[in-house]
Design an enzyme around this catalytic site. Structure first.
Site, mmCIF file in Angstrom:
data_model
loop_
_atom_site.group_PDB
_atom_site.id
_atom_site.type_symbol
_atom_site.label_atom_id
_atom_site.label_comp_id
_atom_site.label_asym_id
_atom_site.label_seq_id
_atom_site.Cartn_x
_atom_site.Cartn_y
_atom_site.Cartn_z
ATOM 1 C CG ASP A 107 5.909 5.781 4.756
ATOM 2 O OD1 ASP A 107 5.777 5.924 5.981
ATOM 3 O OD2 ASP A 107 5.566 4.749 4.136
ATOM 4 C CB THR A 140 -0.876 -3.644 2.046
ATOM 5 O OG1 THR A 140 0.513 -3.632 2.436
ATOM 6 C CG2 THR A 140 -1.243 -5.030 1.571
#
Ligand code: G3H
Ligand code: 13P
Ligand code: ZN
Length: 283
Positions: free
Chosen positions: A82, A233
């Site tokens: 990522d 998150t």
């Protein structure tokens, strides 16, 4: 089963009109929660490692954890880098067994982003690893950005066709109003921009900063061509929820009784996301 590529998963998602969840991992419990959720939903899944994750856990631990979890499950699992920012690290990831890499050249000019992305794509393709690039700048919710700056950071549809043609990248992350982290206000996605982008290129679109985006907006983005949805998150929040609950008992000193509930909380949220993305039952 052995790790699969993100390209393979996104090609299937394109045919089926759904998106595959790409979940960030940082430790064993997170990897286990993601795979447990994918198994429970019989869904394909992407496990991804950020710069922060690699710094925290180490590349070899991440590769080993994800490989073990993939080997012991029947659902397809891909391992993706990522926001790769550095060419050498991307190559290292490929060497260690990542099946997909993102090269994030979004901080560079269009031409320099193309040069860097192209270099990575050529090498990755030669060894069967899939690729993702970023066009426009997906910021963080903590960044103090004015409305006009926010607009300037969004992906300009006029660059998209040229970028994809020049780089031959497999998937494209776009900036359409999402940001990384916890939103202070509900994000407003620029669906017209997304539709324009998708008219110009038919490669799978990646939505970053997807935690906290309303479910209906995620689903609308999927109808407009988003095939990979990144979530970090929400997993962090679930982890902390589980830990906080467990440590309410001041006598609790068994790490397994603290991290175990965190793992359960994370599995639940990943399952929920998989259902929202439409990839449940698509393994
Ligand atoms: O893309 C951003 C992810 O949330 C990763 O953040 O580098 O702190 O792990 P991190
Ligand atoms: P969130 O942390 O906002 O879910 O974003 C995750 C992400 O985009 C990882 O690349
Ligand atoms: Zn991201």
């Amino acid at each position: 089963m052995p790790l699969v590529t993100v390209k393979e998963l996104l090609d299937n998602a394109e045919k089926g009109g759904y998106a595959v969840g790409a979940f960030n991992c940082n430790n064993m419990e997170i990897v286990q929660a993601i795979v447990a959720a994918a198994e429970a939903e019989n869904a394909p899944v992407i496990i991804q490692a950020s710069q922060g994750a690699i710094k925290y856990a180490g590349l070899e631990y991440i590769v080993a954890l994800v490989n073990i979890s993939a080997k012991n499950t029947k659902v397809p699992v891909a391992l993706h880098l990522d926001h790769g920012t550095n060419f050498d690290q991307v190559i290292q990831c490929i060497r260690y067994g990542f099946t997909s890499v993102m090269i994030d050249g979004s901080k560079y000019s269009l031409e320099d982003n193309i040069i860097l992305t192209k270099k990575v794509v050529e090498i990755a393709k030669a060894v069967g690893v899939s690729t993702e690039a970023e066009l426009g700048k997906i910021g963080g919710t903590e960044d103090d950005i004015s409305v006009s700056d926010k607009d300037a950071m969004m992906t300009d549809p006029k660059d998209v066709e040229y970028f994809v043609e020049q780089t031959a990248v497999d998937a494209l992350a776009v900036a359409i109003g999402t940001a990384h982290g916890q939103y202070k206000f509900e994000p407003k996605l620029d669906f017209d921009r997304l539709a324009k982008i998708r008219e110009l290129v038919d490669i799978p679109i990646v939505l970053h900063g997807s935690s906290g985006v309303p479910d209906k907006d995620i689903q609308k983005a999927i109808t407009l061509g988003v095939r990979k949805v990144n979530i970090d998150t929400n997993i962090r929040e679930a982890f902390v929820r589980g830990v906080r609950e467990a440590v309410k008992d001041p006598k609790e000193i068994d790490p397994r009784k603290i991290l175990g509930p965190a793992r359960v909380q994370m599995t639940e949220i990943v399952r929920e996301k998989i259902r929202i993305f439409g990839s449940s039952g698509k393994a």
